[in-house]
Write a protein that holds these residues in place. Structure first.
Motif, short mmCIF file in Angstrom:
data_model
loop_
_atom_site.label_atom_id
_atom_site.label_comp_id
_atom_site.label_asym_id
_atom_site.label_seq_id
_atom_site.Cartn_x
_atom_site.Cartn_y
_atom_site.Cartn_z
N ILE A 42 0.84 -1.20 0.00
CA ILE A 42 0.00 0.00 0.00
C ILE A 42 0.87 1.25 0.00
O ILE A 42 0.61 2.21 -0.73
N GLY A 43 1.91 1.25 0.80
CA GLY A 43 2.80 2.41 0.87
C GLY A 43 3.51 2.68 -0.44
O GLY A 43 3.57 3.83 -0.90
N TRP A 44 4.05 1.64 -1.06
CA TRP A 44 4.74 1.81 -2.34
C TRP A 44 3.77 2.30 -3.41
O TRP A 44 4.09 3.18 -4.19
N LEU A 45 2.56 1.71 -3.43
CA LEU A 45 1.57 2.11 -4.42
C LEU A 45 1.16 3.57 -4.22
O LEU A 45 1.15 4.36 -5.17
N ALA A 46 0.85 3.95 -2.99
CA ALA A 46 0.44 5.34 -2.71
C ALA A 46 1.54 6.32 -3.11
O ALA A 46 1.27 7.35 -3.73
N HIS A 47 2.76 5.99 -2.76
CA HIS A 47 3.88 6.87 -3.09
C HIS A 47 4.04 7.03 -4.60
O HIS A 47 4.23 8.12 -5.11
N GLN A 48 3.95 5.93 -5.33
CA GLN A 48 4.14 5.99 -6.78
C GLN A 48 2.94 6.61 -7.50
O GLN A 48 3.11 7.22 -8.55
N LEU A 49 1.74 6.49 -6.93
CA LEU A 49 0.57 7.12 -7.55
C LEU A 49 0.68 8.65 -7.51
O LEU A 49 0.16 9.32 -8.40
N THR A 50 1.36 9.17 -6.52
CA THR A 50 1.50 10.64 -6.43
C THR A 50 2.36 11.20 -7.54
O THR A 50 2.26 12.38 -7.85
N SER A 51 3.18 10.37 -8.15
CA SER A 51 4.04 10.85 -9.24
C SER A 51 3.75 10.13 -10.56
O SER A 51 4.62 10.00 -11.41
N LEU A 52 2.50 9.69 -10.71
CA LEU A 52 2.08 9.03 -11.95
C LEU A 52 1.54 10.08 -12.90
O LEU A 52 0.63 10.84 -12.56
N TYR A 53 2.13 10.16 -14.09
CA TYR A 53 1.75 11.18 -15.07
C TYR A 53 1.14 10.56 -16.31
O TYR A 53 1.43 9.42 -16.64
N LEU A 54 0.30 11.35 -16.97
CA LEU A 54 -0.22 10.95 -18.27
C LEU A 54 0.92 10.93 -19.27
O LEU A 54 2.04 11.34 -18.96
N ASP A 55 0.65 10.49 -20.48
CA ASP A 55 1.70 10.36 -21.49
C ASP A 55 2.39 11.68 -21.82
O ASP A 55 3.52 11.67 -22.29
N ASP A 56 1.74 12.82 -21.54
CA ASP A 56 2.38 14.11 -21.83
C ASP A 56 3.52 14.42 -20.86
O ASP A 56 4.32 15.31 -21.08
N GLY A 57 3.61 13.65 -19.77
CA GLY A 57 4.69 13.84 -18.80
C GLY A 57 4.52 15.04 -17.90
O GLY A 57 5.38 15.33 -17.07
N LYS A 58 3.41 15.76 -18.04
CA LYS A 58 3.19 16.98 -17.25
C LYS A 58 1.96 16.91 -16.36
O LYS A 58 1.92 17.55 -15.33
#
Length: 101
Positions: A42-58
């Motif tokens: 859960i911790g790893w997923l939550a942390h990585q979801l905060t920096s998940l970007y669409l294909d535009d990278g922005k």
């Protein structure tokens, strides 16, 4: 540093890919047995979801990520795990019964 076990890495990788492809509003059920590393998954997923970007990278896929639990022991483990990933003030905030801690 803690390295994920196969099932933890597998679930986080699959959920990140699906979240990026389908966006918000999806529902998932992840089963873990006792002692199998729920807090880390859960911790790893939550942390990585905060920096998940669409294909535009922005554009972030998610504006915020909330982790909610109704179990005191799991709640403490999750607070410790998520807080250990992000040390920048204001990025991770814990809210407990009676206010912020």
């Amino acid at each position: 540093m803690i390295f994920p076990r196969y099932h933890q890495l597998d679930v986080v990788t699959k959920l990140l890919a699906d979240s990026k492809a389908k966006g918000t509003g999806q529902k998932y059920l992840i089963q873990h047995s006792a002692g199998s590393g729920k807090s880390n998954s859960i911790g790893w997923l939550a942390h990585q979801l905060t920096s998940l970007y669409l294909d535009d990278g922005k554009t972030n896929v998610f504006d915020s990520v909330l982790v909610i639990t109704n179990r005191q022991v799991l709640d403490k483990q999750l607070r410790d795990t998520v807080s250990s990933f992000e040390h920048m003030r204001g990025v991770v905030e814990t809210v407990t019964e009676g206010g912020n801690n």
